[in-house]
Design a protein around this motif. Sequence first.
Motif, PDB file in Angstrom:
ATOM      1  N   SER A   1     -26.554 -37.830  41.497  1.00  0.00           N
ATOM      2  CA  SER A   1     -27.501 -36.880  40.942  1.00  0.00           C
ATOM      3  C   SER A   1     -28.840 -37.014  41.652  1.00  0.00           C
ATOM      4  O   SER A   1     -29.140 -38.051  42.220  1.00  0.00           O
ATOM      5  CB  SER A   1     -27.687 -37.161  39.451  1.00  0.00           C
ATOM      6  OG  SER A   1     -28.719 -36.365  38.916  1.00  0.00           O
ATOM      7  N   ASP A   2     -29.653 -35.966  41.569  1.00  0.00           N
ATOM      8  CA  ASP A   2     -30.985 -36.053  42.152  1.00  0.00           C
ATOM      9  C   ASP A   2     -32.016 -36.526  41.130  1.00  0.00           C
ATOM     10  O   ASP A   2     -33.201 -36.592  41.424  1.00  0.00           O
ATOM     11  CB  ASP A   2     -31.416 -34.723  42.775  1.00  0.00           C
ATOM     12  CG  ASP A   2     -31.514 -33.591  41.765  1.00  0.00           C
ATOM     13  OD1 ASP A   2     -31.123 -33.789  40.595  1.00  0.00           O
ATOM     14  OD2 ASP A   2     -31.974 -32.516  42.153  1.00  0.00           O
ATOM     15  N   CYS A   3     -31.586 -36.908  39.936  1.00  0.00           N
ATOM     16  CA  CYS A   3     -32.481 -37.447  38.908  1.00  0.00           C
ATOM     17  C   CYS A   3     -31.899 -38.741  38.350  1.00  0.00           C
ATOM     18  O   CYS A   3     -30.690 -38.884  38.247  1.00  0.00           O
ATOM     19  CB  CYS A   3     -32.665 -36.459  37.764  1.00  0.00           C
ATOM     20  SG  CYS A   3     -33.590 -34.993  38.223  1.00  0.00           S
TER      21      CYS A   3
ATOM     22  N   ARG B   1     -41.356 -37.306  41.197  1.00  0.00           N
ATOM     23  CA  ARG B   1     -40.348 -37.590  42.223  1.00  0.00           C
ATOM     24  C   ARG B   1     -40.575 -38.982  42.760  1.00  0.00           C
ATOM     25  O   ARG B   1     -41.720 -39.402  42.912  1.00  0.00           O
ATOM     26  CB  ARG B   1     -40.486 -36.649  43.413  1.00  0.00           C
ATOM     27  CG  ARG B   1     -40.195 -35.252  43.136  1.00  0.00           C
ATOM     28  CD  ARG B   1     -40.311 -34.463  44.416  1.00  0.00           C
ATOM     29  NE  ARG B   1     -40.543 -33.083  44.041  1.00  0.00           N
ATOM     30  CZ  ARG B   1     -41.046 -32.177  44.826  1.00  0.00           C
ATOM     31  NH1 ARG B   1     -41.377 -32.482  46.049  1.00  0.00           N
ATOM     32  NH2 ARG B   1     -41.203 -30.953  44.401  1.00  0.00           N
TER      33      ARG B   1
ATOM     34  N   GLU C   1     -37.184 -37.090  39.808  1.00  0.00           N
ATOM     35  CA  GLU C   1     -36.266 -36.680  40.866  1.00  0.00           C
ATOM     36  C   GLU C   1     -36.194 -37.861  41.833  1.00  0.00           C
ATOM     37  O   GLU C   1     -37.216 -38.396  42.232  1.00  0.00           O
ATOM     38  CB  GLU C   1     -36.815 -35.443  41.558  1.00  0.00           C
ATOM     39  CG  GLU C   1     -35.914 -34.935  42.656  1.00  0.00           C
ATOM     40  CD  GLU C   1     -36.486 -33.689  43.321  1.00  0.00           C
ATOM     41  OE1 GLU C   1     -36.338 -33.592  44.545  1.00  0.00           O
ATOM     42  OE2 GLU C   1     -37.080 -32.853  42.627  1.00  0.00           O
TER      43      GLU C   1
ATOM     44  N   SER D   1     -39.090 -41.778  45.937  1.00  0.00           N
ATOM     45  CA  SER D   1     -38.284 -41.964  47.135  1.00  0.00           C
ATOM     46  C   SER D   1     -38.035 -43.448  47.325  1.00  0.00           C
ATOM     47  O   SER D   1     -38.980 -44.238  47.408  1.00  0.00           O
ATOM     48  CB  SER D   1     -39.028 -41.406  48.348  1.00  0.00           C
ATOM     49  OG  SER D   1     -38.288 -41.639  49.526  1.00  0.00           O
TER      50      SER D   1
ATOM     51  N   LYS E   1     -34.753 -39.455  45.416  1.00  0.00           N
ATOM     52  CA  LYS E   1     -34.136 -39.346  46.741  1.00  0.00           C
ATOM     53  C   LYS E   1     -34.059 -40.751  47.306  1.00  0.00           C
ATOM     54  O   LYS E   1     -34.995 -41.537  47.178  1.00  0.00           O
ATOM     55  CB  LYS E   1     -34.969 -38.461  47.679  1.00  0.00           C
ATOM     56  CG  LYS E   1     -35.035 -37.023  47.244  1.00  0.00           C
ATOM     57  CD  LYS E   1     -33.681 -36.355  47.286  1.00  0.00           C
ATOM     58  CE  LYS E   1     -33.779 -34.910  46.819  1.00  0.00           C
ATOM     59  NZ  LYS E   1     -32.536 -34.373  46.379  1.00  0.00           N
TER      60      LYS E   1
ATOM     61  N   LEU F   1     -28.361 -39.133  47.446  1.00  0.00           N
ATOM     62  CA  LEU F   1     -28.463 -39.127  45.991  1.00  0.00           C
ATOM     63  C   LEU F   1     -27.885 -40.431  45.458  1.00  0.00           C
ATOM     64  O   LEU F   1     -27.097 -41.083  46.124  1.00  0.00           O
ATOM     65  CB  LEU F   1     -27.702 -37.938  45.402  1.00  0.00           C
ATOM     66  CG  LEU F   1     -28.132 -36.556  45.871  1.00  0.00           C
ATOM     67  CD1 LEU F   1     -27.229 -35.491  45.257  1.00  0.00           C
ATOM     68  CD2 LEU F   1     -29.586 -36.284  45.534  1.00  0.00           C
TER      69      LEU F   1
END
Length: 109
Positions: free
Chosen positions: A60-62, A84, A3, A86, A5, A18
């Motif tokens: 997208s978040d991925c 995830r 994921e 960042s 961000k 995103l």
Amino acid sequence: MPELKCTVQTCVHNNQFLCDLEKIQVGGDSAKTAQETCCDSFQERKEGSYMNYSGQQMASDCASVDCRAKECMYNENCQCHAGRISVEGGDARQSSATECATFKCCSAR
């Protein structure tokens, strides 16, 4: 795929925190800290440029993450395996002002 961000609002690929790329490149071959990494996929958004630079990809978040930070505990065969990540850099104007804030040095395990 992790994921993803992204807080780098000055990047042409950033659309409401995103990323519109299917794959990003994290740099930092000899990084020992997050500050020594960067998003090599960063491209500065110039004034007047369209928010979604590619025009084809939806944000997208991925994303798949190719990782050059050899010392990161999440790097397996140059691929990020964190759940995830960042990418940070607020008002970056170049990739060196960005970082993978999720980076953790292998020796910190």
